[in-house]
Scaffold this motif. Structure first.
Motif: not given
Ligand SMILES: Cc1cc2nc3c(=O)[nH]c(=O)nc-3n(C[C@H](O)[C@H](O)[C@H](O)COP(=O)(O)OP(=O)(O)OC[C@H]3O[C@@H](n4cnc5c(N)ncnc54)[C@H](O)[C@@H]3O)c2cc1C
Length: 452
Positions: A165-192
């Motif tokens: 079900v996760f594919g439907g839960a994040v990008l949900a237009l706020g229609a499933l509930g109030v998100a309180t916390h999200l855990t994100l993937d991050v990458v090593p710092a890099f320069e641009v």
């Protein structure tokens, strides 16, 4: 379970307007809880409620006919797990704040939107994206999510544990509930390094040249005014360290073609016929370039180059409306050509248009679902009636390219057409039946486009 004590008085009687001043969020009230428990009580006591992020959407996606809640008074928690390369963040935290904290840990987000001012939950809920052939929408980096659901309970969902079900839960237009916390993937710092190129000639803008430009750096935006040429190319190229041991996955995503990744090589003066700008520019005509991120080609932290706008200044114009359509990446030149005959009608209403790219993802309601995409974008002057009168003609011109509108921007496509582009919509509706059977988190926008 939350305690049965009554919900506290809302702080503001009336929610007011969106950042652009073009969306009235409704009568309210607007709640502003200071603790998680308070939020749970407010949600449990509401018949209908919608969460607000930083109010940067131009559509009525966040509006409510009843209660609203902002998480802006909750603690700005940011918990970095360097070993796991993840960060758990409170939903209302802005990307600009998050990026600074990640940098202190030698980490970064793989990509950002054009502005760092928006909240993580609000941006994830609508599919906010940056640019880059290999860069997915920001929501694709979400690996876990806590939601307060209608009864006030907290439901935790995880990309691995709740894969079905996760594919439907994040990008949900706020229609499933109030998100309180999200855990994100991050990458090593890099320069641009960032440079702007001016005046991409018509023969490059109109065909394979545009494809090469868009593929030519880690993140590329092309601004134009529907006259068949590209006014500005914003090229943001990742710096790849010479020592292979120091190369990061993010920097490697800079790709094999295009502008040099080695910082010892200067960006060329001419690129696909466009000339390198020698002073900072703003994408919107008449605004000063120093409101924008560094364009000198000097390497700097990715979060100081990937957004166009700097956190300490107002992004874009403010006096504006935005519209944006996702079309197949391979058809961007054709899609622009189809709209070009409307140029004379578009220009009087336009601040600027931007072309970007975003890689496909598997999120059920993502406009980039299953399709590498390019974006046909408009920053309009704040003339809503005239913009809405012109949009159907633009949408008709884009129809052969199956355009999917940005959920947070203004469009006039009818609901049936929008829904037809989402093959997992029924799965989303089943998930919604499960998580929000009482439709506590519905609003007129969600009802219209996703069904009641
Ligand atoms: C100047 C400007 C530049 C922009 N640039 C880009 C860009 O580069 N790329 C792009 O894709 N978009 C861009 N946008 C659009 C913007 O990023 C999106 O509309 C985004 O959703 C705004 O986030 P927000 O925090 O303001 O959310 P809001 O607009 O406040 O809310 C958006 C949605 O998120 C929901 N939501 C908010 N918080 C929560 C929560 N805690 N739980 C559940 N649902 C929640 C709301 O209910 C609503 O449905 C831009 C907008 C502006 C004004």
């Amino acid at each position: 379970m939350p305690s049965p004590s009554p919900a506290p008085e809302p702080l503001l009687a009336r929610p007011g307007l969106s950042w652009s001043g073009t969306v009235d969020y409704g009568p309210g009230p607007l709640h502003a809880p200071r603790t998680l428990e308070e939020l749970q009580r407010i949600v449990a006591g509401a018949r209908r409620i919608r969460a607000l992020g930083t109010r940067h959407s131009f559509s009525r996606v966040a509006a409510s006919e009843a209660d609203l809640v902002t998480l802006g008074e909750l603690p700005e928690e940011i918990e970095v797990d360097s070993a796991a390369r993840t960060v758990r963040v409170a939903a209302g935290v802005r990307y600009g704040t998050l990026a600074l904290e990640l940098a202190r840990h030698g980490l970064a987000l793989a990509n950002t939107g054009s502005l760092p001012h928006i909240s993580v939950a609000g941006a994830s809920a609508t599919g906010t994206h940056g640019s880059g052939d290999r860069q997915q929408a920001l929501a694709a980096s979400v690996r876990a999510l806590d939601l307060v659901t209608a009864g006030g309970d907290i439901v935790s969902l995880d990309r691995e544990g709740d894969a079905e079900v996760f594919g439907g839960a994040v990008l949900a237009l706020g229609a499933l509930g109030v998100a309180t916390h999200l855990t994100l993937d991050v990458v090593p710092a890099f320069e641009v390094r960032q440079r702007v190129y001016l005046e991409l000639p018509a023969e490059q803008f109109g065909g394979a040249g545009l494809d090469a430009v868009l593929a030519g750096a880690y993140s590329v935006s092309v601004f134009h005014h529907w006259d068949g040429t590209g006014a500005q190319i914003w090229a943001k190229q990742a710096v790849v360290a010479g020592d292979p041991a120091e190369r990061t996955a993010a920097a490697d995503a800079a790709g094999p073609v295009g502008l040099p990744t080695d910082p010892r090589s200067a960006f060329p003066e001419l690129w696909h016929g466009a000339r390198r700008a020698d002073a900072a520019v703003h994408p919107l005509p008449g605004l000063p370039g120093d409101l924008c991120t560094d364009q000198t080609g000097t390497p700097g932290p990715s979060h100081e180059r990937l957004p166009h706008f700097r956190l300490e200044f107002t992004p874009s114009s403010g006096e504006e409306i935005q519209s944006e359509y996702y079309v197949p990446r391979a058809q961007i030149a054709e899609a622009l050509a189809a709209v070009m005959p409307l140029g004379d009608r578009i220009r009087p209403l336009l601040h600027a248009s931007e072309v970007r790219t975003v890689a496909a993802d598997e999120l059920w309601l993502s406009p980039a679902h299953g399709r590498d995409s390019a974006l046909v974008h408009f920053t309009w002057k704040r003339r809503p009636a005239e913009v809405e009168a012109l949009l159907p003609e633009i949408e008709a011109a884009l129809a052969p390219f199956s355009p999917r509108p940005h959920w947070g921007k203004v469009f006039t496509l009818d609901p049936g057409t929008v829904r037809a582009h989402y093959p997992r919509l029924e799965d989303f509706r089943s998930l919604r039946d499960r998580l929000d059977p009482t439709r506590t988190f519905a609003n007129a926008y969600v009802d219209r486009y996703l069904g009641v």
